[in-house]
Design an enzyme around this catalytic site. Structure first.
Site: not given
Ligand code: M6R
Length: 600
Positions: A2, A27, A73, A99-100, A477, A481, A484, A500, A595
């Protein structure tokens, strides 16, 4: 996550709020809204979807000089118009953006608001209803707001409008970021200075559990007990062009291309007058005084921490543990006698990391934050900060911040090691310069990677990344990438671990991207590639000059063995970028993601 904006002044508030929200789009959000004071009361415009959808419904004829805005969000309640902010109290006197996360909102509902009808599923609505309740019971707005804040458990950045006091915006913060920007006969509110850079570069930081009364000519900070607080503003050192895409189609591509310049900037920033790499002696002392370093981070920053562990253990000979922030906060390991905590965070605002930092500080341990954002919460609250100097990173997928984190961690490890007669085996300045040049070569030849992305990732539903030693961490990583931004199910594995269990997933044509940049494990990873090929996998080996074999799909320029993660990640970033592009995904703003993850 948010984002909040607010404006009070003499010009059209609508446009300033909408432009501010557009700057916060990076964001991550799923709905947006604004509320503006007008001659006839507060008008709310909100919509599920993008700011462009919100623009469509904002009445251009409305005259207004004061307002608040929000990108949401979803946490409590699905993304919908009803759950979008701003939210209003029953009489519509009060209007709020938040926001929160308010952890005790159900309890507050039960205890104080049992007779109130709610219009949304959000935790936020409880706050605005409580303010109205306390005002109805006779409190002044300022007092009612503070009273409400004192009941809240959790995180919040808030901006509140009162229909009866149109010349004021009430603001408060706890754990979630919020700034007040200062102008000439106007003032603004923003989650991030970038949002309001269009109108001011002067900002006042807010501390947790502070509230602010903002008018067009004044900004009054108070603690929750009413005590007034004085705080000097700071200048946000952001260049407006840093946050523009320029001629690039996407921020992510721009940020990938910026990596050579970022590495060079870091070398400069950490060089002393004699041209030697140097770090604040207090930080070096803290590192060398500890018996164990605990790196705490999330996502890409966690992956950087894994590589950082190798750097620090090899160059400074200090044992390092790397922990995922969201786990560490609730499941702390047995600590050593003299621990040092290192928080790695591009944004410096990640709530999971912050929760750990707060806990660690309560226990009295020293903490260092490695971040891209000076003045961010994690930077302010740690004892020491090292900056990444990467410039604003806007795309949700982190790229240049990761390579910057690795470069800064390498410098930290080297300088700390050197103070004890250890350090990097070669001239690190020179080797990082070679890395910058190698990344330049890679970004200049990206067409080859685009071709590979088309060949391997255009239609597949999954992909595996394998590697050993440092390559394993880079594989993690690379997989993050890819998943996402392209939504391909991608996983990174240590080459030897496949047998395994995971090898059961290999089918005819499954793409397996194998990194082979480490001489010490080259033969073993080649063996692992053979194992998956024997089961039908379609291998894409990315090796390094000097280690290449005939069928390797891409060969990286040679750099110092320990620094390979700084360059081997680049083709993986580009693979993800092109895979997402070929699949028509929203590269910079992938679904469901934010973000800056400011809720735990
Ligand atoms: O700002 P931070 O570095 O603390 O963020 C941590 C993660 O949320 C972040 O790295 C995330 O994993 C990225 N979107 C990955 O590209």
């Amino acid at each position: 996550m948010c984002g909040i904006v607010g404006y009070i002044g003499n010009t059209d508030a609508k446009e300033i709020l909408l432009r501010g929200l557009e700057k916060l789009e990076y964001r991550g959000y799923d709905s947006a809204g604004i509320a503006v004071q007008t001659e006839t009361g507060v008008q709310v415009f909100k919509e599920k979807g993008r700011i462009a959808d919100l623009r469509e419904i904002v009445d251009p004829a409305v005259e207004t000089f004061t307002g608040i805005g929000h990108t949401r969000w979803a946490t409590h309640g699905e993304p919908s118009r009803e759950n979008a902010h701003p939210h209003q109290s029953t009489t519509e006197r009060f209007t709020l953006v938040h926001n929160g996360v308010i952890e005790n909102y159900l309890q507050l509902k039960r205890e104080y608001l049992a007779d109130v009808t709610f219009n949304s599923e959000t935790d936020t609505e409880v706050i605005v209803q409580l303010v109205e309740k306390f005002v109805n019971e006779g409190l002044e707005v300022n007092e009612a707001f503070r009273n409400t804040l004192s009941l809240l458990h959790g995180s919040y950045a808030l901006a509140l409008l009162d229909r009866e006091n149109p010349d004021t915006i009430y603001v408060a913060k706890n754990k979630s970021p919020l700034l007040v920007g200062l102008g000439d006969v106007f003032n603004v509110v923003a989650s991030d200075a970038m949002a309001m850079l269009q109108v001011t570069d002067r900002y006042v930081e807010l501390m947790d559990k502070e509230m602010v009364t903002v008018t067009k000519d004044s900004v009054t900070l108070q603690k929750l007990n009413g005590e007034v607080v004085e705080r000097a503003p700071f200048i946000a050192e952001l260049d407006a062009s840093d946050i523009e895409k320029g001629t690039y189609p996407h921020y992510m591509l721009k940020e990938i291309d910026e990596q050579p310049a970022v590495i060079r900037k870091i070398i400069q920033a950490y060089q002393n007058e004699a041209g030697e790499l140097s770090i604040d002696p207090e930080i070096v002392e803290a590192v060398n005084h500890t018996d164990r370093i605990y790196i705490v981070a999330a996502g890409t920053s966690y992956h950087a921490g894994l590589v950082g562990k190798e750097f620090i253990e090899k160059m400074a000979k200090i044992p390092v543990e790397v922990h995922v922030a969201s786990e560490f906060a609730y499941n702390m390991p047995l600590l050593s006698e003299k621990p040092l905590f290192v928080f790695i965070s591009q944004s410096g605002e990640t709530a999971d990391s912050r929760a750990c930092l707060v806990h660690v500080k309560e226990l009295g341990y020293p903490a260092l934050t490695i971040t891209n954002v000076p003045g961010s919460t994690l930077s302010r609250e740690a004892d020491y900060t090292l900056l990444l100097h990467a410039g604003p990173e806007i795309a949700v997928a982190s790229t240049k911040a990761y390579t910057a984190q690795l470069a800064v961690l390498a410098i930290l490890a080297h300088v700390a090691g050197k103070a004890k007669g250890l350090g990097f085996e070669a001239d690190l300045v020179q080797e990082l310069g070679i890395v910058a040049n190698a990344i330049q070569v890679l970004v200049d030849t990206k067409v080859e990677i685009e071709y590979i992305a088309r060949e391997y990732l255009s239609v597949t539903r999954n992909a595996f990344f394998i590697g050993r030693a440092l390559d394993y961490y880079v594989g993690l990583e690379g997989a993050l990438k890819l998943k996402e931004i392209s939504y391909i199910q991608a996983e990174g594995f240590a080459g030897g671990e496949l047998k395994h269990g995971t090898i059961a997933l290999i089918e005819e044509g499954t793409p397996v991207i194998a990194l082979a940049t480490q001489p010490s494990v080259n033969l073993s990873i080649r063996g692992n590639v053979k194992e998956v090929v024997a089961r039908g996998a379609y291998p894409c080996v990315i090796s390094m000059n000097g280690l290449e074999e005939e069928d390797d799909r891409f060969v990286l320029p040679e750099v110092n063995e320990m620094l390979t993660p700084l360059i081997s990640v680049v083709p993986l970033q580009l693979l993800a970028y092109y895979a997402a592009l070929h699949r028509d995904c929203d590269v910079d703003k992938p679904r469901n993601l934010a973000k800056s993850v400011t809720v735990e």
